[in-house]
Design a protein around this motif. Structure first.
Motif, PDB file in Angstrom:
ATOM      1  N   LYS A  34       0.793  -1.147   0.057  1.00  0.00           N
ATOM      2  CA  LYS A  34       0.156  -0.018   0.143  1.00  0.00           C
ATOM      3  C   LYS A  34       0.990   1.233   0.061  1.00  0.00           C
ATOM      4  N   GLU A  35       0.271   2.538  -0.198  1.00  0.00           N
ATOM      5  CA  GLU A  35       0.952   3.615  -0.282  1.00  0.00           C
ATOM      6  C   GLU A  35       1.220   4.154   1.135  1.00  0.00           C
ATOM      7  N   ARG A  36       2.206   5.061   1.097  1.00  0.00           N
ATOM      8  CA  ARG A  36       2.529   5.715   2.630  1.00  0.00           C
ATOM      9  C   ARG A  36       1.550   6.671   2.899  1.00  0.00           C
ATOM     10  N   VAL A  37       0.836   6.382   3.948  1.00  0.00           N
ATOM     11  CA  VAL A  37      -0.241   7.518   4.434  1.00  0.00           C
ATOM     12  C   VAL A  37       0.119   8.268   5.655  1.00  0.00           C
ATOM     13  N   PHE A  38      -0.637   9.326   5.815  1.00  0.00           N
ATOM     14  CA  PHE A  38      -0.269  10.289   7.012  1.00  0.00           C
ATOM     15  C   PHE A  38      -0.940   9.615   8.214  1.00  0.00           C
ATOM     16  N   VAL A  39      -0.123   9.820   9.415  1.00  0.00           N
ATOM     17  CA  VAL A  39      -0.688   9.186  10.511  1.00  0.00           C
ATOM     18  C   VAL A  39      -0.917  10.445  11.401  1.00  0.00           C
ATOM     19  N   ALA A  40       0.254  11.293  11.826  1.00  0.00           N
ATOM     20  CA  ALA A  40       0.150  12.394  12.745  1.00  0.00           C
ATOM     21  C   ALA A  40       1.298  13.264  12.313  1.00  0.00           C
ATOM     22  N   ALA A  41       1.174  14.679  12.893  1.00  0.00           N
ATOM     23  CA  ALA A  41       2.099  15.658  12.780  1.00  0.00           C
ATOM     24  C   ALA A  41       2.171  16.659  13.765  1.00  0.00           C
ATOM     25  N   ILE A  42       3.168  17.307  14.118  1.00  0.00           N
ATOM     26  CA  ILE A  42       3.372  18.204  15.037  1.00  0.00           C
ATOM     27  C   ILE A  42       4.312  19.517  14.629  1.00  0.00           C
ATOM     28  N   THR A  43       3.912  20.675  14.923  1.00  0.00           N
ATOM     29  CA  THR A  43       4.737  21.835  14.627  1.00  0.00           C
ATOM     30  C   THR A  43       5.754  21.829  15.756  1.00  0.00           C
ATOM     31  N   TRP A  44       6.911  22.157  15.113  1.00  0.00           N
ATOM     32  CA  TRP A  44       8.090  22.273  16.419  1.00  0.00           C
ATOM     33  C   TRP A  44       7.722  23.228  17.140  1.00  0.00           C
ATOM     34  N   LEU A  45       7.663  24.505  16.761  1.00  0.00           N
ATOM     35  CA  LEU A  45       7.507  25.467  17.477  1.00  0.00           C
ATOM     36  C   LEU A  45       6.415  25.665  18.681  1.00  0.00           C
ATOM     37  N   ASP A 103      -7.734  10.687  10.837  1.00  0.00           N
ATOM     38  CA  ASP A 103      -9.144  10.280  11.498  1.00  0.00           C
ATOM     39  C   ASP A 103      -9.182   8.761  12.024  1.00  0.00           C
ATOM     40  N   SER A 104      -8.342   7.931  11.212  1.00  0.00           N
ATOM     41  CA  SER A 104      -8.151   6.558  11.375  1.00  0.00           C
ATOM     42  C   SER A 104      -7.698   6.291  12.848  1.00  0.00           C
ATOM     43  N   LYS A 161      -7.444   8.685  15.377  1.00  0.00           N
ATOM     44  CA  LYS A 161      -7.816   9.940  16.461  1.00  0.00           C
ATOM     45  C   LYS A 161      -8.273   9.214  17.801  1.00  0.00           C
ATOM     46  N   GLY A 162      -7.616   9.644  18.958  1.00  0.00           N
ATOM     47  CA  GLY A 162      -8.348   8.846  20.103  1.00  0.00           C
ATOM     48  C   GLY A 162      -7.460   7.760  20.570  1.00  0.00           C
ATOM     49  N   ARG A 163      -6.646   7.106  19.841  1.00  0.00           N
ATOM     50  CA  ARG A 163      -5.659   6.103  19.968  1.00  0.00           C
ATOM     51  C   ARG A 163      -4.303   6.321  19.935  1.00  0.00           C
ATOM     52  N   PHE A 164      -3.826   7.270  18.870  1.00  0.00           N
ATOM     53  CA  PHE A 164      -2.594   7.493  18.792  1.00  0.00           C
ATOM     54  C   PHE A 164      -2.340   9.204  19.094  1.00  0.00           C
ATOM     55  N   SER A 165      -1.092   9.484  19.647  1.00  0.00           N
ATOM     56  CA  SER A 165      -0.748  10.788  19.954  1.00  0.00           C
ATOM     57  C   SER A 165       0.607  11.256  19.803  1.00  0.00           C
ATOM     58  N   ILE A 166       0.950  12.268  19.238  1.00  0.00           N
ATOM     59  CA  ILE A 166       2.316  12.643  18.928  1.00  0.00           C
ATOM     60  C   ILE A 166       2.747  13.760  19.722  1.00  0.00           C
ATOM     61  N   SER A 167       3.917  13.896  20.074  1.00  0.00           N
ATOM     62  CA  SER A 167       4.618  14.972  21.076  1.00  0.00           C
ATOM     63  C   SER A 167       5.951  14.971  20.743  1.00  0.00           C
ATOM     64  N   ARG A 168       6.709  15.880  21.322  1.00  0.00           N
ATOM     65  CA  ARG A 168       7.955  16.104  20.912  1.00  0.00           C
ATOM     66  C   ARG A 168       8.729  16.691  22.233  1.00  0.00           C
ATOM     67  N   ASP A 169      10.162  16.282  22.327  1.00  0.00           N
ATOM     68  CA  ASP A 169      10.965  17.077  23.121  1.00  0.00           C
ATOM     69  C   ASP A 169      11.908  17.614  22.533  1.00  0.00           C
ATOM     70  N   ASN A 170      11.802  19.161  22.607  1.00  0.00           N
ATOM     71  CA  ASN A 170      12.771  19.925  21.864  1.00  0.00           C
ATOM     72  C   ASN A 170      14.091  20.013  22.233  1.00  0.00           C
ATOM     73  N   ALA A 171      14.362  19.790  23.668  1.00  0.00           N
ATOM     74  CA  ALA A 171      15.631  19.555  24.214  1.00  0.00           C
ATOM     75  C   ALA A 171      16.386  18.444  23.525  1.00  0.00           C
ATOM     76  N   LYS A 172      15.686  17.337  23.134  1.00  0.00           N
ATOM     77  CA  LYS A 172      16.265  16.133  22.741  1.00  0.00           C
ATOM     78  C   LYS A 172      16.139  16.138  21.335  1.00  0.00           C
ATOM     79  N   ASN A 173      15.493  17.187  20.504  1.00  0.00           N
ATOM     80  CA  ASN A 173      15.200  17.026  19.347  1.00  0.00           C
ATOM     81  C   ASN A 173      14.611  15.703  18.752  1.00  0.00           C
ATOM     82  N   THR A 174      13.571  15.468  19.513  1.00  0.00           N
ATOM     83  CA  THR A 174      13.041  13.843  19.554  1.00  0.00           C
ATOM     84  C   THR A 174      11.559  14.182  19.270  1.00  0.00           C
ATOM     85  N   VAL A 175      10.923  13.196  18.510  1.00  0.00           N
ATOM     86  CA  VAL A 175       9.404  13.283  18.392  1.00  0.00           C
ATOM     87  C   VAL A 175       9.024  11.932  18.738  1.00  0.00           C
ATOM     88  N   TYR A 176       7.747  11.972  19.277  1.00  0.00           N
ATOM     89  CA  TYR A 176       7.198  10.496  19.668  1.00  0.00           C
ATOM     90  C   TYR A 176       5.806  10.202  19.078  1.00  0.00           C
TER      91      TYR A 176
END
Length: 123
Positions: A43-54, A62-63, A65-80
């Protein structure tokens, strides 16, 4: 050169949770939008989640929502990507990506990609 390295994938059962990490290095990411995409076999690569860095504004498909969440740690330059209540259809390679142009759901607007991490959800 920008490097993105994903980790945290694995084999889990339906209903389990996983947290994926994406470590970014090479350039300042203060203006980048970071995203997660999934690509299931054949299958094609599809969007799951995104976060603006600032601002930390988050977006999700939609598929997931309510189950997955995205977050980031700017100090570690890491996204989860925290994935809860996983389903067999979540079996895919998950890719982290960085966009300079503020692209959110459009994979064509992401400039840098990681190598991906495999998530397998057994029923």
């Amino acid at each position: 050169q920008v490097q993105l390295v994903e980790s945290g994938g694995g084999l889990v059962q339906t209903g389990d949770s996983l947290r994926l990490s994406c470590a970014a290095s090479g350039r300042a990411f203060s203006a980048y939008t970071m995203g997660w995409f999934q690509q299931a076999p054949g299958k094609e690569r599809v969007f799951v989640a995104a976060i603006t860095w600032l601002g930390g504004t988050t977006y999700s498909a939609d598929s997931v929502k309510g189950r997955f969440s995205i977050s980031r740690d700017n100090a570690k330059n890491t996204v989860y990507l925290q994935m809860n209540s996983l389903k067999p259809e979540g079996t895919a390679v998950y890719y982290c990506a960085a966009s300079k142009s503020g692209g959110v759901r459009e994979k064509g607007r992401y400039d840098y990609w990681g190598q991906g991490t495999q998530v397998t959800v057994s029923s």
